[in-house]
Design a protein around this motif. Structure first.
Motif, PDB file in Angstrom:
ATOM      1  N   VAL A 282       0.930  -1.177   0.041  1.00  0.00           N
ATOM      2  CA  VAL A 282       0.105  -0.024   0.019  1.00  0.00           C
ATOM      3  C   VAL A 282       0.792   1.205  -0.051  1.00  0.00           C
ATOM      4  CG1 VAL A 282      -2.062   1.261   1.304  1.00  0.00           C
ATOM      5  CG2 VAL A 282      -1.735  -1.331   1.205  1.00  0.00           C
ATOM      6  N   VAL A 283       2.123   1.121   0.793  1.00  0.00           N
ATOM      7  CA  VAL A 283       2.621   2.424   0.832  1.00  0.00           C
ATOM      8  C   VAL A 283       3.376   2.586  -0.545  1.00  0.00           C
ATOM      9  CG1 VAL A 283       5.082   3.506   1.913  1.00  0.00           C
ATOM     10  CG2 VAL A 283       3.293   2.298   3.400  1.00  0.00           C
ATOM     11  N   ASP A 284       3.896   1.515  -1.273  1.00  0.00           N
ATOM     12  CA  ASP A 284       4.454   1.259  -2.379  1.00  0.00           C
ATOM     13  C   ASP A 284       3.432   2.065  -3.433  1.00  0.00           C
ATOM     14  OD1 ASP A 284       6.164   0.867  -4.438  1.00  0.00           O
ATOM     15  OD2 ASP A 284       6.049  -1.121  -4.713  1.00  0.00           O
ATOM     16  N   HIS A 296      -4.124  11.013   0.228  1.00  0.00           N
ATOM     17  CA  HIS A 296      -3.550  10.564   1.767  1.00  0.00           C
ATOM     18  C   HIS A 296      -3.709   9.122   2.318  1.00  0.00           C
ATOM     19  CE1 HIS A 296      -1.731  14.620   2.509  1.00  0.00           C
ATOM     20  NE2 HIS A 296      -2.955  14.960   1.560  1.00  0.00           N
ATOM     21  N   LEU A 297      -2.596   8.534   2.576  1.00  0.00           N
ATOM     22  CA  LEU A 297      -2.920   7.368   3.490  1.00  0.00           C
ATOM     23  C   LEU A 297      -2.741   7.446   4.992  1.00  0.00           C
ATOM     24  CD1 LEU A 297      -3.157   4.052   3.601  1.00  0.00           C
ATOM     25  CD2 LEU A 297      -0.596   4.050   2.952  1.00  0.00           C
ATOM     26  N   VAL A 298      -3.544   7.019   5.772  1.00  0.00           N
ATOM     27  CA  VAL A 298      -3.624   6.960   7.292  1.00  0.00           C
ATOM     28  C   VAL A 298      -3.338   5.593   7.787  1.00  0.00           C
ATOM     29  CG1 VAL A 298      -4.322   7.580   9.474  1.00  0.00           C
ATOM     30  CG2 VAL A 298      -4.613   9.101   7.383  1.00  0.00           C
ATOM     31  N   LEU A 299      -2.237   5.273   8.343  1.00  0.00           N
ATOM     32  CA  LEU A 299      -2.069   3.951   9.058  1.00  0.00           C
ATOM     33  C   LEU A 299      -2.478   4.140  10.541  1.00  0.00           C
ATOM     34  CD1 LEU A 299       0.925   2.474   6.827  1.00  0.00           C
ATOM     35  CD2 LEU A 299      -1.596   2.104   6.422  1.00  0.00           C
ATOM     36  N   ALA A 300      -3.355   3.597  11.154  1.00  0.00           N
ATOM     37  CA  ALA A 300      -3.856   3.898  12.525  1.00  0.00           C
ATOM     38  C   ALA A 300      -3.738   2.415  13.100  1.00  0.00           C
ATOM     39  CB  ALA A 300      -5.232   4.414  12.629  1.00  0.00           C
ATOM     40  N   GLY A 301      -2.675   2.268  14.078  1.00  0.00           N
ATOM     41  CA  GLY A 301      -2.584   1.026  14.597  1.00  0.00           C
ATOM     42  C   GLY A 301      -1.076   0.576  15.026  1.00  0.00           C
ATOM     43  N   ASP A 302      -0.909  -0.474  15.473  1.00  0.00           N
ATOM     44  CA  ASP A 302       0.463  -0.812  15.828  1.00  0.00           C
ATOM     45  C   ASP A 302       0.591  -2.289  15.360  1.00  0.00           C
ATOM     46  OD1 ASP A 302       2.956  -0.640  16.809  1.00  0.00           O
ATOM     47  OD2 ASP A 302       2.324  -0.431  18.959  1.00  0.00           O
ATOM     48  N   GLY A 303       1.947  -2.666  15.483  1.00  0.00           N
ATOM     49  CA  GLY A 303       2.208  -4.174  15.111  1.00  0.00           C
ATOM     50  C   GLY A 303       3.728  -4.111  14.798  1.00  0.00           C
ATOM     51  N   VAL A 304       4.216  -5.422  14.532  1.00  0.00           N
ATOM     52  CA  VAL A 304       5.675  -5.659  14.254  1.00  0.00           C
ATOM     53  C   VAL A 304       6.082  -4.998  12.938  1.00  0.00           C
ATOM     54  CG1 VAL A 304       5.573  -8.027  15.577  1.00  0.00           C
ATOM     55  CG2 VAL A 304       5.146  -7.781  12.986  1.00  0.00           C
ATOM     56  N   ARG A 306       5.371  -1.982  11.964  1.00  0.00           N
ATOM     57  CA  ARG A 306       5.133  -0.298  12.010  1.00  0.00           C
ATOM     58  C   ARG A 306       6.612   0.243  11.718  1.00  0.00           C
ATOM     59  NH1 ARG A 306       1.511   3.724  15.260  1.00  0.00           N
ATOM     60  NH2 ARG A 306       2.804   5.547  15.127  1.00  0.00           N
ATOM     61  N   ASP A 307       7.396   0.083  12.359  1.00  0.00           N
ATOM     62  CA  ASP A 307       8.709   0.484  12.186  1.00  0.00           C
ATOM     63  C   ASP A 307       9.500   0.664  10.703  1.00  0.00           C
ATOM     64  OD1 ASP A 307       8.692   1.483  14.845  1.00  0.00           O
ATOM     65  OD2 ASP A 307      10.116  -0.061  15.456  1.00  0.00           O
ATOM     66  N   ARG A 308       9.111  -0.599  10.151  1.00  0.00           N
ATOM     67  CA  ARG A 308       9.523  -0.904   8.935  1.00  0.00           C
ATOM     68  C   ARG A 308       8.766  -0.038   7.831  1.00  0.00           C
ATOM     69  NH1 ARG A 308      10.186  -6.862   7.240  1.00  0.00           N
ATOM     70  NH2 ARG A 308      11.608  -6.818   8.889  1.00  0.00           N
ATOM     71  N   LEU A 309       7.327  -0.066   8.201  1.00  0.00           N
ATOM     72  CA  LEU A 309       6.779   0.990   7.029  1.00  0.00           C
ATOM     73  C   LEU A 309       6.896   2.531   7.411  1.00  0.00           C
ATOM     74  CD1 LEU A 309       3.264  -0.915   7.960  1.00  0.00           C
ATOM     75  CD2 LEU A 309       4.624  -0.793   5.855  1.00  0.00           C
ATOM     76  N   GLY A 394      -0.997  -7.488  -3.357  1.00  0.00           N
ATOM     77  CA  GLY A 394       0.185  -7.461  -3.605  1.00  0.00           C
ATOM     78  C   GLY A 394       0.915  -6.949  -4.990  1.00  0.00           C
ATOM     79  N   ASP A 395      -0.147  -6.168  -5.504  1.00  0.00           N
ATOM     80  CA  ASP A 395       0.033  -5.560  -6.860  1.00  0.00           C
ATOM     81  C   ASP A 395      -0.062  -3.949  -6.579  1.00  0.00           C
ATOM     82  OD1 ASP A 395       0.213  -4.442  -9.338  1.00  0.00           O
ATOM     83  OD2 ASP A 395      -1.050  -6.198 -10.374  1.00  0.00           O
ATOM     84  N   ALA A 396       1.189  -3.248  -6.473  1.00  0.00           N
ATOM     85  CA  ALA A 396       0.971  -1.980  -6.018  1.00  0.00           C
ATOM     86  C   ALA A 396       0.548  -0.781  -7.400  1.00  0.00           C
ATOM     87  CB  ALA A 396       2.451  -1.412  -5.692  1.00  0.00           C
TER      88      ALA A 396
END
Length: 458
Positions: A282-284, A296-304, A306-309, A394-396
């Protein structure tokens, strides 16, 4: 209230006593002669105060439909694998929660990446619930098993052997496939042995069940393919928490805090930022929309992940990607309403083609339009409900094209998609549409169980 118990004779004189009828009278719970309502025990390894809202909703729904509903569960330790304050992992206890009598039996607390610890957690509760939860099932007319993990079915199977207590099993996810899909025992002889044992046990739980319910059409096909007669398998959607997931006003000030205007187009993902969600795609896709700075894309949450995103968005210099901390469930409806489109994203894996994330029902129940970047049943529902858009996972590049199309869609049309989705939810996926199915299956199971035992209730 919570008290430790050591002996069976310390249990309350009538384990399953409690409210006899719901507000609508004995629609399902009372027997044909009206003698007294059916007594049902929910068997679930997890129950509040753990984040197990679905198990709690099911129990209160049964009570509201006229059943006497009790719970057999474990000592609370999920999701951190740490026993909650006031409980002991080694002691059985009884409490009353929201008028529901809850029996908790011991377990080995664990919820980390250790396959051994997780297996011991599941196996220990399967054993203790079978041995120490006897009275909750012996006095039941039927049991309802929340079968995730599938080992939670052990107590109901033992009760069927000992007292012919019938059970209905709710297949929440596909075992053992989901165990290995999440990275446990990926290869080697241990994997092969575990897979063979779990497959055999899972098939046995289906065979012994009076009936099996599944939450997606794709999962129903798989259960039938595993040898369960089609007439024994019913599709029962898992409904949202309808007290909080409903149309509402947007979260005040959210766009202002993000530096956005009312004219900007906002795509929101709210939930776990994990590997299974493939949010990197999605970021791609957002990187391919640089010529549309109002998207704009808003990612609201947490998880393993997150830092990579965050690092990915910074590396690609995407000022149109924003991150928000998670909020309590009772605030999510307003947060979703602040967006133009709500995203569901899953990796293109075989298991996820039959998976329906709970946010699907939540988005539909809230009357919000969706973008399903997911395979299988999620995309099918988005299409059938006419509730929004879908993109191949899987298809940006394809996802970016769909976002462009959504941005070009008038807002009144997007609102109409949300309204269509809510109508689809009310018709097919709501508590009013699905809870009576569970209730009817339990009433039938209880009746067959009494006939098999050759007795009538007093």
């Amino acid at each position: 209230m919570n008290g430790d118990l050591d002996q069976d004779d310390q249990m309350p004189p009538r384990w399953a006593s409690g409210p006899a009828r719901g507000p609508g009278g004995p629609a399902f719970g009372a027997d044909a002669e009206g003698e007294r309502p059916d007594r049902v025990t929910l068997v679930s390894q997890w129950f509040p105060p753990e984040p197990a809202a679905l198990a709690h909703r099911i129990t209160t729904s049964l009570r509201d439909q006229g059943f006497v509903a009790d719970v057999l569960t474990g000592v609370p330790n999920y999701p951190r694998g740490i026993v909650y304050e006031g409980y002991s992992a080694r002691r059985r206890s009884v409490e009353v929660r929201d008028g529901i009598r809850v029996l908790r039996t011991p377990l080995y607390p664990s919820h980390d990446r250790s396959a051994f610890g997780r297996a011991l957690n599941y196996a220990s509760w399967a054993a203790s619930s079978s041995l120490l939860g006897a009275r909750a099932l012996r006095n039941a007319d039927a049991a309802l098993v929340y079968s995730s993990p599938v080992t939670a079915t052990a107590a109901a199977m033992m009760a069927k052997l000992r007292w012919r207590t019938p059970y209905v099993t709710m297949v929440i996810d596909l075992w053992p496939d989901n165990v290995f899909a999440t990275g446990y025992l990926t290869e080697g002889p241990t994997r092969r042995i575990a897979e063979a044992v779990l497959n055999r046990f899972t098939d046995q739980t289906y065979r012994w069940a009076d009936h099996v319910t599944v939450p997606t059409p794709g999962l129903r096909d798989i259960v039938v393919d595993r040898g369960v007669p089609p007439e024994k398998v019913s599709l029962v959607y898992i409904w949202a928490d309808e007290k909080i997931m409903q149309p509402t006003e947007p979260e005040p000030g959210l766009r202002d805090r993000l530096g956005l205007t009312d004219d900007d187009f906002v795509l929101l993902y709210g939930g776990n930022l994990g590997a299974a969600q493939r949010l990197d795609v999605v970021v791609d896709a957002m990187a391919r929309l640089r010529n549309m700075p109002d998207v704009h894309l808003v990612l609201a949450g947490d998880g393993v992940e997150r830092d990579r995103l965050v690092a990915q968005a910074e590396r690609d210099r995407l000022g149109t990607v924003h991150f928000l901390d998670p909020v309590p469930p009772d605030r999510m409806a307003a947060r979703m309403a602040a967006a133009d489109l709500n995203l569901i994203s899953l990796a293109d894996e075989p298991l996820f083609r039959i998976t329906l994330p709970s946010k699907t029902q939540s988005i539909l129940a809230c009357g919000q339009p969706m973008l399903a970047c997911a395979p299988g049943d999620v995309a099918r529902i988005a299409h059938d409900a006419e509730a929004g858009f879908s993109a191949p996972p899987g298809d940006a590049e394809a996802l970016a094209a769909v976002i462009r199309s959504a941005r070009a869609t008038p807002r009144h049309r997007l609102r109409a998609m949300g309204e269509a989705g809510r109508q689809y939810y009310l018709t097919h996926m709501s508590e009013a549409s699905n809870a009576p199915v569970i209730a009817d299956l339990l009433s039938q199971a209880a009746r067959r169980g009494r006939n098999a035992r050759g007795n009538k209730r007093a």
